[in-house]
Motif scaffolding. Structure first.
Motif, PDB file in Angstrom:
ATOM      1  N   SER A   1      -4.126 -12.704  11.958  1.00  0.00           N
ATOM      2  CA  SER A   1      -3.480 -10.915  11.606  1.00  0.00           C
ATOM      3  C   SER A   1      -4.367 -10.618   9.349  1.00  0.00           C
ATOM      4  O   SER A   1      -4.023 -11.831   9.315  1.00  0.00           O
ATOM      5  N   ALA A   2      -4.295  -9.429   9.743  1.00  0.00           N
ATOM      6  CA  ALA A   2      -5.299  -8.849   8.457  1.00  0.00           C
ATOM      7  C   ALA A   2      -3.822  -8.013   7.844  1.00  0.00           C
ATOM      8  O   ALA A   2      -3.699  -7.626   8.581  1.00  0.00           O
ATOM      9  N   LEU A   3      -3.492  -8.332   7.327  1.00  0.00           N
ATOM     10  CA  LEU A   3      -2.085  -7.485   6.029  1.00  0.00           C
ATOM     11  C   LEU A   3      -2.332  -6.792   4.897  1.00  0.00           C
ATOM     12  O   LEU A   3      -2.843  -7.735   4.187  1.00  0.00           O
ATOM     13  N   ALA A   4      -1.562  -5.817   4.717  1.00  0.00           N
ATOM     14  CA  ALA A   4      -2.542  -5.322   3.318  1.00  0.00           C
ATOM     15  C   ALA A   4      -1.093  -4.715   3.094  1.00  0.00           C
ATOM     16  O   ALA A   4      -0.339  -4.115   3.458  1.00  0.00           O
ATOM     17  N   ARG A   5      -0.401  -4.904   1.169  1.00  0.00           N
ATOM     18  CA  ARG A   5       0.975  -4.913   1.121  1.00  0.00           C
ATOM     19  C   ARG A   5       0.701  -3.477  -0.102  1.00  0.00           C
ATOM     20  O   ARG A   5       0.486  -4.613  -0.900  1.00  0.00           O
ATOM     21  N   ARG A   6       1.370  -3.228  -0.935  1.00  0.00           N
ATOM     22  CA  ARG A   6       1.703  -1.970  -1.150  1.00  0.00           C
ATOM     23  C   ARG A   6       3.429  -1.748  -1.552  1.00  0.00           C
ATOM     24  O   ARG A   6       4.054  -1.563  -0.852  1.00  0.00           O
ATOM     25  N   SER A   7       3.342  -1.587  -2.674  1.00  0.00           N
ATOM     26  CA  SER A   7       4.795  -0.789  -3.194  1.00  0.00           C
ATOM     27  C   SER A   7       5.110   0.202  -2.616  1.00  0.00           C
ATOM     28  O   SER A   7       4.218   1.334  -3.473  1.00  0.00           O
ATOM     29  N   ILE A   8       6.374   0.817  -1.681  1.00  0.00           N
ATOM     30  CA  ILE A   8       6.419   2.203  -1.559  1.00  0.00           C
ATOM     31  C   ILE A   8       7.191   2.824  -3.016  1.00  0.00           C
ATOM     32  O   ILE A   8       6.614   4.120  -2.862  1.00  0.00           O
ATOM     33  N   SER A   9       7.505   2.298  -3.469  1.00  0.00           N
ATOM     34  CA  SER A   9       8.265   2.696  -5.194  1.00  0.00           C
ATOM     35  C   SER A   9       7.376   3.245  -5.932  1.00  0.00           C
ATOM     36  O   SER A   9       7.283   3.956  -7.105  1.00  0.00           O
ATOM     37  N   LYS A  10       6.333   1.600  -6.014  1.00  0.00           N
ATOM     38  CA  LYS A  10       4.962   2.369  -7.451  1.00  0.00           C
ATOM     39  C   LYS A  10       3.671   2.437  -6.289  1.00  0.00           C
ATOM     40  O   LYS A  10       2.686   1.188  -6.220  1.00  0.00           O
TER      41      LYS A  10
ATOM     42  N   ASP B   1       0.895   3.176  -6.923  1.00  0.00           N
ATOM     43  CA  ASP B   1      -0.698   3.468  -7.606  1.00  0.00           C
ATOM     44  C   ASP B   1      -1.195   1.390  -7.886  1.00  0.00           C
ATOM     45  O   ASP B   1      -1.513   1.439  -8.771  1.00  0.00           O
ATOM     46  N   GLU B   2       0.261   0.975  -7.879  1.00  0.00           N
ATOM     47  CA  GLU B   2       0.211  -0.142  -8.542  1.00  0.00           C
ATOM     48  C   GLU B   2      -0.788  -1.351  -7.286  1.00  0.00           C
ATOM     49  O   GLU B   2      -0.956  -1.043  -6.231  1.00  0.00           O
ATOM     50  N   LYS B   3      -0.698  -2.247  -7.422  1.00  0.00           N
ATOM     51  CA  LYS B   3      -1.918  -3.205  -7.050  1.00  0.00           C
ATOM     52  C   LYS B   3      -1.482  -3.390  -5.645  1.00  0.00           C
ATOM     53  O   LYS B   3      -0.536  -3.819  -5.370  1.00  0.00           O
ATOM     54  N   THR B   4      -2.473  -3.121  -4.336  1.00  0.00           N
ATOM     55  CA  THR B   4      -2.620  -3.700  -2.937  1.00  0.00           C
ATOM     56  C   THR B   4      -2.711  -4.890  -3.127  1.00  0.00           C
ATOM     57  O   THR B   4      -3.625  -5.968  -3.446  1.00  0.00           O
ATOM     58  N   TYR B   5      -2.078  -5.889  -2.469  1.00  0.00           N
ATOM     59  CA  TYR B   5      -1.947  -7.190  -1.302  1.00  0.00           C
ATOM     60  C   TYR B   5      -2.840  -7.598  -0.626  1.00  0.00           C
ATOM     61  O   TYR B   5      -2.381  -6.765   0.105  1.00  0.00           O
ATOM     62  N   TYR B   6      -3.686  -8.137  -0.042  1.00  0.00           N
ATOM     63  CA  TYR B   6      -4.056  -8.500   1.282  1.00  0.00           C
ATOM     64  C   TYR B   6      -3.881  -9.820   1.692  1.00  0.00           C
ATOM     65  O   TYR B   6      -4.004 -10.873   0.647  1.00  0.00           O
ATOM     66  N   TYR B   7      -3.709 -10.353   2.761  1.00  0.00           N
ATOM     67  CA  TYR B   7      -3.209 -11.387   3.018  1.00  0.00           C
ATOM     68  C   TYR B   7      -4.123 -11.881   4.944  1.00  0.00           C
ATOM     69  O   TYR B   7      -4.085 -10.556   5.341  1.00  0.00           O
ATOM     70  N   PHE B   8      -3.912 -12.967   4.961  1.00  0.00           N
ATOM     71  CA  PHE B   8      -4.600 -13.317   6.466  1.00  0.00           C
ATOM     72  C   PHE B   8      -3.165 -14.259   7.066  1.00  0.00           C
ATOM     73  O   PHE B   8      -3.114 -15.131   6.484  1.00  0.00           O
ATOM     74  N   ALA B   9      -2.811 -13.693   8.215  1.00  0.00           N
ATOM     75  CA  ALA B   9      -1.856 -14.401   8.581  1.00  0.00           C
ATOM     76  C   ALA B   9      -2.445 -15.139   9.864  1.00  0.00           C
ATOM     77  O   ALA B   9      -3.534 -14.481  10.840  1.00  0.00           O
ATOM     78  N   TYR B  10      -1.933 -16.413  10.367  1.00  0.00           N
ATOM     79  CA  TYR B  10      -2.098 -17.069  11.304  1.00  0.00           C
ATOM     80  C   TYR B  10      -1.063 -17.571  11.176  1.00  0.00           C
ATOM     81  O   TYR B  10      -0.512 -18.496  11.208  1.00  0.00           O
ATOM     82  N   ALA B  11      -0.543 -17.258  12.727  1.00  0.00           N
ATOM     83  CA  ALA B  11       0.685 -17.791  13.335  1.00  0.00           C
ATOM     84  C   ALA B  11       0.689 -18.172  14.916  1.00  0.00           C
ATOM     85  O   ALA B  11      -0.351 -17.075  15.540  1.00  0.00           O
ATOM     86  N   PRO B  12       1.403 -18.945  15.019  1.00  0.00           N
ATOM     87  CA  PRO B  12       1.968 -18.763  17.024  1.00  0.00           C
ATOM     88  C   PRO B  12       2.111 -17.115  17.720  1.00  0.00           C
ATOM     89  O   PRO B  12       2.639 -16.621  16.985  1.00  0.00           O
ATOM     90  N   LEU B  13       1.483 -17.018  18.981  1.00  0.00           N
ATOM     91  CA  LEU B  13       1.605 -15.850  19.676  1.00  0.00           C
ATOM     92  C   LEU B  13       2.602 -15.710  20.006  1.00  0.00           C
ATOM     93  O   LEU B  13       2.415 -14.186  20.252  1.00  0.00           O
TER      94      LEU B  13
END
Length: 58
Positions: free
Chosen positions: A21-30, A32-44
């Motif tokens: 999975s590809a995840l993008a995470r940012r603050s709901i309250s802020k 305009d701040e930096k967005t973080y991106y993750y590559f997730a690899y997990a059991p099905l």
């Protein structure tokens, strides 16, 4: 976002047993701040919430 399975890594015989999975995470309250991106690899068998929870714990 769920990514396509890769035969060499995600399958055990004929059946898939891992997800990517590809995840993008940012603050709901802020938003305009930096967005973080993750590559997730997990059991099905995990739900999409598990990789999200792990990314949020960092």
């Amino acid at each position: 976002m769920r990514l396509p399975a890769v035969a060499e890594f995600d399958y055990q015989g004929e059946l898939p047993h891992r997800m990517r999975s590809a995840l993008a995470r940012r603050s709901i309250s802020k938003p305009d701040e930096k967005t973080y991106y993750y590559f997730a690899y997990a059991p099905l068998h995990l739900t999409v919430r598990e990789p999200i929870r792990a990314a949020g714990a960092r």
